[in-house]
Design a protein around this motif. Structure first.
Motif, mmCIF file in Angstrom:
data_model
loop_
_atom_site.group_PDB
_atom_site.id
_atom_site.type_symbol
_atom_site.label_atom_id
_atom_site.label_comp_id
_atom_site.label_asym_id
_atom_site.label_seq_id
_atom_site.Cartn_x
_atom_site.Cartn_y
_atom_site.Cartn_z
ATOM 1 N N SER A 130 28.805 4.838 -124.492
ATOM 2 C CA SER A 130 29.576 4.991 -125.737
ATOM 3 C C SER A 130 29.851 3.647 -126.443
ATOM 4 C CB SER A 130 30.840 5.830 -125.530
ATOM 5 O OG SER A 130 31.437 5.604 -124.293
ATOM 6 N N GLY B 178 24.275 6.978 -120.294
ATOM 7 C CA GLY B 178 24.337 6.034 -121.413
ATOM 8 C C GLY B 178 23.019 5.845 -122.147
ATOM 9 N N HIS C 55 33.057 5.874 -117.047
ATOM 10 C CA HIS C 55 32.636 7.167 -117.604
ATOM 11 C C HIS C 55 32.856 8.262 -116.559
ATOM 12 C CE1 HIS C 55 28.835 6.907 -115.475
ATOM 13 N NE2 HIS C 55 28.392 5.895 -116.189
ATOM 14 N N SER D 1 34.692 3.594 -122.456
ATOM 15 C CA SER D 1 34.684 3.665 -120.994
ATOM 16 C C SER D 1 34.560 2.210 -120.553
ATOM 17 C CB SER D 1 33.485 4.478 -120.504
ATOM 18 O OG SER D 1 33.672 5.832 -120.809
HETATM 19 O O1 PXL Z 1 27.171 8.702 -122.330
HETATM 20 C C1 PXL Z 1 27.946 9.745 -122.775
HETATM 21 C C2 PXL Z 1 29.354 9.622 -122.290
HETATM 22 C C3 PXL Z 1 30.251 8.900 -123.026
HETATM 23 N N1 PXL Z 1 31.531 8.753 -122.644
HETATM 24 C C4 PXL Z 1 31.966 9.297 -121.485
HETATM 25 C C5 PXL Z 1 31.104 10.026 -120.688
HETATM 26 C C6 PXL Z 1 29.778 10.211 -121.102
HETATM 27 C C7 PXL Z 1 28.875 11.022 -120.312
HETATM 28 O O2 PXL Z 1 29.238 11.613 -119.320
HETATM 29 O O3 PXL Z 1 31.540 10.520 -119.533
HETATM 30 C C8 PXL Z 1 33.387 9.107 -121.077
#
Ligand code: PXL
Length: 279
Positions: free
Chosen positions: A17, A214, A43, A11
């Protein structure tokens, strides 16, 4: 130097992530290799985010790694994004993991009793299948409910937590650790069950009254980094729980801090110090 493969999305904006895993695990002295499952503008808590699925890249990338005989000490999966990606993560475990490889699965798919945008019951079922492969799995209560069929509760006691862990141990053969477990007013932490050794462990610390995106990724990344530094499972989770709480508190101190993630960049010094003390 230990080497971890981190399988989750990028993201670009939003502090979660891969953009948490790479800096955090690297800072802990562990080589971190990224396999991005999808590319998002932000995200999914933002509106109108873009989403480019990278499924078709994953096989060629891992085929190349196989030819280069690249090996990993740990494989860590987080947000995967689609059913196919769960299937691919499973194949990567089969192809790259040996008996010694730590398989750390954070089955990211929901919180507060609901699944994140884009996920459904079938996605939860596939995550349950994936979790059969894990050395350590770290669902939160919501994710554990979707994988076990136990109804979600906001208010609960230790008996409910053990019921969830019993449900998880029907398919997990390693160590199941529930995150975000609050056993008394003002506290939060983890509750784990080591299935092979039939042993429970738990750790509670002060609950900081704020919730950020996160933080689960920060918690998992610190745990993986700590395990790669030789900490025991319990000590690794304790370090991660304390560091996550400290980072949330640090974020709250800054009146300009963002709503979309925590200022994990501000607490690296403390993380390294805590890791040194724990080793
Ligand atoms: O933090 C977890 C996460 C990771 N990646 C994406 C997310 C989320 C939580 O909503 O939307 C794209």
């Amino acid at each position: 130097m230990k080497r971890v493969l981190s399988i989750q999305d990028i993201s670009c904006f939003g502090k979660c992530s891969q953009t948490v895993a790479l800096p955090v695990i690297s800072a802990m002295g562990v080589e971190t290799v990224m396999l991005p499952t999808a590319l998002l503008s932000t995200h999914t808590k933002f509106k109108n985010f873009t989403f480019k699925d990278l499924t078709e890249e994953l096989i060629p990338i891992t085929e190349h790694w196989k030819k280069e005989e690249i090996k990993f000490d740990a494989i860590y999966t987080g947000y995967l994004g689609s059913r196919e990606e769960i299937e691919i993560a499973r194949r990567i475990f089969d192809e790259f993991a040996t008996k010694e490889t730590l398989i750390f699965i954070d089955p990211v798919m929901g919180d507060n009793g609901v699944l994140y945008t884009g996920f459904d019951e079938e996605y939860a079922r596939l995550n349950r299948d994936l979790c059969t492969k894990g050395t350590i799995i770290v669902p939160n209560i919501t994710e554990a409910c979707f994988m076990t069929g136990v109804p979600y509760k906001e208010e609960y006691d230790e008996k409910y937590i053990k019921e969830l862990l019993a449900g998880l141990s029907e398919f997990c053969t390693g160590i199941a650790v529930l995150t975000g477990v609050s056993l008394s007013e003002g506290n939060t932490g983890i509750y784990g069950y080591d299935i092979k050794n039939d042993r429970y462990f738990n750790y509670q610390n002060d609950k900081v009254n704020a919730s950020y995106h996160g933080t689960g990724d920060l918690f998992s990344s610190v745990t993986v980094g700590a395990l790669m530094n030789g900490l025991s499972v319990e000590d690794a989770f304790k370090l991660a729980a304390d560091h996550t709480a400290l980072t949330i508190r640090e974020t709250l101190k800054d009146i300009d801090s963002p709503w979309y993630g925590v200022d994990f960049e501000a607490t690296f010094g403390k993380l390294i110090q805590a890791l040194e003390n724990a080793r």
